[in-house]
Design a protein around this motif. Structure first.
Motif, short mmCIF file in Angstrom:
data_model
loop_
_atom_site.label_atom_id
_atom_site.label_comp_id
_atom_site.label_asym_id
_atom_site.label_seq_id
_atom_site.Cartn_x
_atom_site.Cartn_y
_atom_site.Cartn_z
N PRO A 11 0.82 -1.23 0.00
CA PRO A 11 0.00 0.00 0.00
C PRO A 11 0.85 1.27 0.00
N PHE A 12 1.96 1.25 0.71
CA PHE A 12 2.86 2.41 0.74
C PHE A 12 3.44 2.67 -0.65
N ILE A 13 3.87 1.62 -1.33
CA ILE A 13 4.42 1.76 -2.68
C ILE A 13 3.36 2.27 -3.64
N ASP A 14 2.11 1.79 -3.50
CA ASP A 14 1.03 2.27 -4.36
C ASP A 14 0.80 3.76 -4.19
N ILE A 15 0.80 4.21 -2.97
CA ILE A 15 0.60 5.64 -2.69
C ILE A 15 1.76 6.45 -3.28
N ILE A 22 1.40 12.11 -10.15
CA ILE A 22 0.85 13.47 -10.04
C ILE A 22 1.95 14.50 -10.23
N VAL A 23 3.10 14.29 -9.61
CA VAL A 23 4.20 15.24 -9.74
C VAL A 23 4.68 15.32 -11.19
N ALA A 27 4.40 18.67 -13.44
CA ALA A 27 5.68 19.30 -13.73
C ALA A 27 5.76 19.75 -15.18
N SER A 28 5.05 19.09 -16.07
CA SER A 28 5.09 19.50 -17.48
C SER A 28 4.35 20.80 -17.71
N PHE A 29 3.49 21.21 -16.77
CA PHE A 29 2.73 22.45 -16.93
C PHE A 29 3.44 23.65 -16.32
#
Length: 125
Positions: A11-15, A22-23, A27-29
């Protein structure tokens, strides 16, 4: 009471993967370090070449930039004197910038005998 000898990390790796996604997408914007200039339109605009050189920018009302660094007229003169005479220079001038400032910068370029000058415009579409 049952004793825990291990921790489930999935679960930690999934988060962390969701946060990484998301980052990377946001970051492309993020805008690059570009000086906002409203370029004049030219009917005969030619695509700019990707030569390594110097970028000068003149903004409205009185900003002057040398490779994205804000400078004054005296600093411009000293930086231009350090350049090789064949260094390509791209000059971006805001359409609302003072023509007197434009002429002053071009005059400094001529005094330093820097003749490889391109003035950026936007094409008429």
């Amino acid at each position: 009471m049952k004793r825990f000898d291990s921790i489930n990390m999935i679960p930690f790796i999934d988060i962390m993967l969701v946060l990484l996604a998301i980052v990377l997408t946001t970051a492309s914007f993020v805008s690059s370090r570009q000086i906002e200039i409203d370029l004049p339109v030219a009917e005969s605009a030619v695509a700019a070449s990707n030569q390594q050189g110097v970028e000068l920018s003149l903004t409205h009302p009185s900003g002057l930039y040398f490779n994205h660094d804000s400078i004054n007229t005296q600093e411009l003169e000293s930086r231009l004197s350090e350049l090789d005479k064949t260094t390509p220079i791209v000059f971006r001038v805001d359409r609302e910038a003072s023509f007197d400032r434009f002429v002053a910068v071009v005059d400094q370029l001529k005094q330093q005998q820097l003749a490889s000058l391109s003035i950026l415009t936007s094409d008429a579409l």
